[in-house]
Design a protein around this motif. Structure first.
Motif, mmCIF file in Angstrom:
data_model
loop_
_atom_site.group_PDB
_atom_site.id
_atom_site.type_symbol
_atom_site.label_atom_id
_atom_site.label_comp_id
_atom_site.label_asym_id
_atom_site.label_seq_id
_atom_site.Cartn_x
_atom_site.Cartn_y
_atom_site.Cartn_z
ATOM 1 N N GLY A 69 0.819 -1.206 0.000
ATOM 2 C CA GLY A 69 0.000 0.000 0.000
ATOM 3 C C GLY A 69 0.854 1.258 0.000
ATOM 4 N N ALA A 70 1.875 1.289 0.844
ATOM 5 C CA ALA A 70 2.753 2.458 0.912
ATOM 6 C C ALA A 70 3.433 2.695 -0.434
ATOM 7 C CB ALA A 70 3.786 2.275 2.019
ATOM 8 N N ALA A 71 3.897 1.636 -1.062
ATOM 9 C CA ALA A 71 4.546 1.775 -2.364
ATOM 10 C C ALA A 71 3.554 2.274 -3.420
ATOM 11 C CB ALA A 71 5.161 0.443 -2.804
ATOM 12 N N ALA A 72 2.333 1.757 -3.387
ATOM 13 C CA ALA A 72 1.329 2.145 -4.386
ATOM 14 C C ALA A 72 0.862 3.589 -4.201
ATOM 15 C CB ALA A 72 0.130 1.198 -4.312
ATOM 16 N N GLN A 122 -3.526 4.646 8.786
ATOM 17 C CA GLN A 122 -2.807 5.876 8.448
ATOM 18 C C GLN A 122 -2.825 6.130 6.943
ATOM 19 O OE1 GLN A 122 1.029 5.103 10.140
ATOM 20 N NE2 GLN A 122 0.429 5.745 12.193
ATOM 21 N N MET A 123 -2.655 5.072 6.154
ATOM 22 C CA MET A 123 -2.683 5.245 4.696
ATOM 23 C C MET A 123 -4.062 5.713 4.246
ATOM 24 S SD MET A 123 -0.382 2.143 3.103
ATOM 25 C CE MET A 123 -1.169 0.839 4.021
ATOM 26 N N THR A 124 -5.101 5.127 4.818
ATOM 27 C CA THR A 124 -6.454 5.524 4.441
ATOM 28 C C THR A 124 -6.713 6.967 4.852
ATOM 29 O OG1 THR A 124 -7.159 3.224 4.696
ATOM 30 C CG2 THR A 124 -8.890 4.892 4.572
ATOM 31 N N ARG A 125 -6.275 7.331 6.040
ATOM 32 C CA ARG A 125 -6.450 8.717 6.488
ATOM 33 C C ARG A 125 -5.651 9.687 5.612
ATOM 34 N NH1 ARG A 125 -9.264 9.335 11.106
ATOM 35 N NH2 ARG A 125 -9.634 7.455 12.340
ATOM 36 N N ALA A 126 -4.495 9.278 5.141
ATOM 37 C CA ALA A 126 -3.705 10.133 4.250
ATOM 38 C C ALA A 126 -4.478 10.397 2.953
ATOM 39 C CB ALA A 126 -2.360 9.482 3.956
ATOM 40 N N ILE A 127 -5.131 9.372 2.442
ATOM 41 C CA ILE A 127 -5.961 9.548 1.241
ATOM 42 C C ILE A 127 -7.089 10.531 1.532
ATOM 43 C CG2 ILE A 127 -7.632 8.401 -0.274
ATOM 44 C CD1 ILE A 127 -5.863 5.865 0.014
ATOM 45 N N LEU A 128 -7.712 10.380 2.690
ATOM 46 C CA LEU A 128 -8.874 11.202 3.024
ATOM 47 C C LEU A 128 -8.524 12.660 3.269
ATOM 48 C CD1 LEU A 128 -10.791 8.664 5.278
ATOM 49 C CD2 LEU A 128 -11.293 9.328 2.905
ATOM 50 N N ARG A 129 -7.279 12.956 3.626
ATOM 51 C CA ARG A 129 -6.873 14.358 3.772
ATOM 52 C C ARG A 129 -7.022 15.093 2.437
ATOM 53 N NH1 ARG A 129 -3.277 12.183 7.557
ATOM 54 N NH2 ARG A 129 -1.581 11.940 6.060
ATOM 55 N N GLY A 130 -6.861 14.366 1.343
ATOM 56 C CA GLY A 130 -7.061 14.962 0.028
ATOM 57 C C GLY A 130 -8.516 15.291 -0.254
#
Length: 192
Positions: A69-72, A122-130
């Motif tokens: 996920g982090a790489a993608a 954290q990855m999902t939340r990073a997407i949602l910040r957008g």
């Protein structure tokens, strides 16, 4: 004496491979001992029991998916990031059905805290910040995305979409479009 070369990590990896072959629910210490052609007792110096083995497989799967996920997600935002993360879960479940099932294992609080599960959130939340969501809507959206991704992957892997048109990929693409539209137009809660 412990068999040379057997470690908890090697057993977890072999257990993950076994899960992909025979299903996560069928993985036991006994089954793994057969794979290594050793007595069951020789594995107990590395894993406590079948539940410990399953937990180790779950932790491995969560770590593998978080790394993918982090790489993608690197360098992506908005719908591109949303689709990338969804595709990581879907592709992982297709390539590693037993490991994907293991990643759904309910972990005890200590194992969960030490797992890569937090990285997934954290990855999902990073997407949602957008999408400019704040709390508590961000938590609601994390749960929504997890539910949709896991639900779709689970139904697809069980053959739920293989007997009707349109094809599953077309539906997946439309679902990602719909999730993007929903996140861009997140409903405002009613006052009071």
């Amino acid at each position: 004496m412990a068999r040379v070369g057997l470690t908890p990590e090697r057993l977890a990896r072999a257990g993950a491979e076994l899960a992909d072959e025979i299903g996560f629910g069928a993985v036991t210490v006994s089954e793994l001992a057969r794979r290594f052609d050793v007595k069951v007792a020789s594995l107990y110096s590395h894993v406590r029991n079948s539940q410990d083995l399953r937990t180790r497989i779950a932790l491995l799967a969560l770590e593998e998916m978080a790394d993918r996920g982090a790489a993608a997600l690197a360098g992506r935002a908005g719908k591109d990031a949303l689709a990338a993360l969804g595709n990581v879960y879907r592709d992982y479940a297709r390539a590693h059905p037993g490991r994907y099932a293991a990643a759904q294992l309910r972990l005890d609080p200590e194992a969960a805290a030490a797992s890569a599960g937090g990285r997934h959130a954290q990855m999902t939340r990073a997407i949602l910040r957008g999408y400019d969501l704040t709390e508590p809507d961000q938590t609601h959206a994390v749960r929504l995305l997890g539910s949709v991704f896991h639900g779709y992957v689970s139904l697809e892997s069980a053959g739920g979409f293989s007997h009707s048109a349109p094809d599953a990929q077309e539906s997946w693409d439309r679902i990602l479009d719909a999730l993007d539209a929903l996140l861009r137009n997140w409903p405002v809660p009613p006052p009071g």
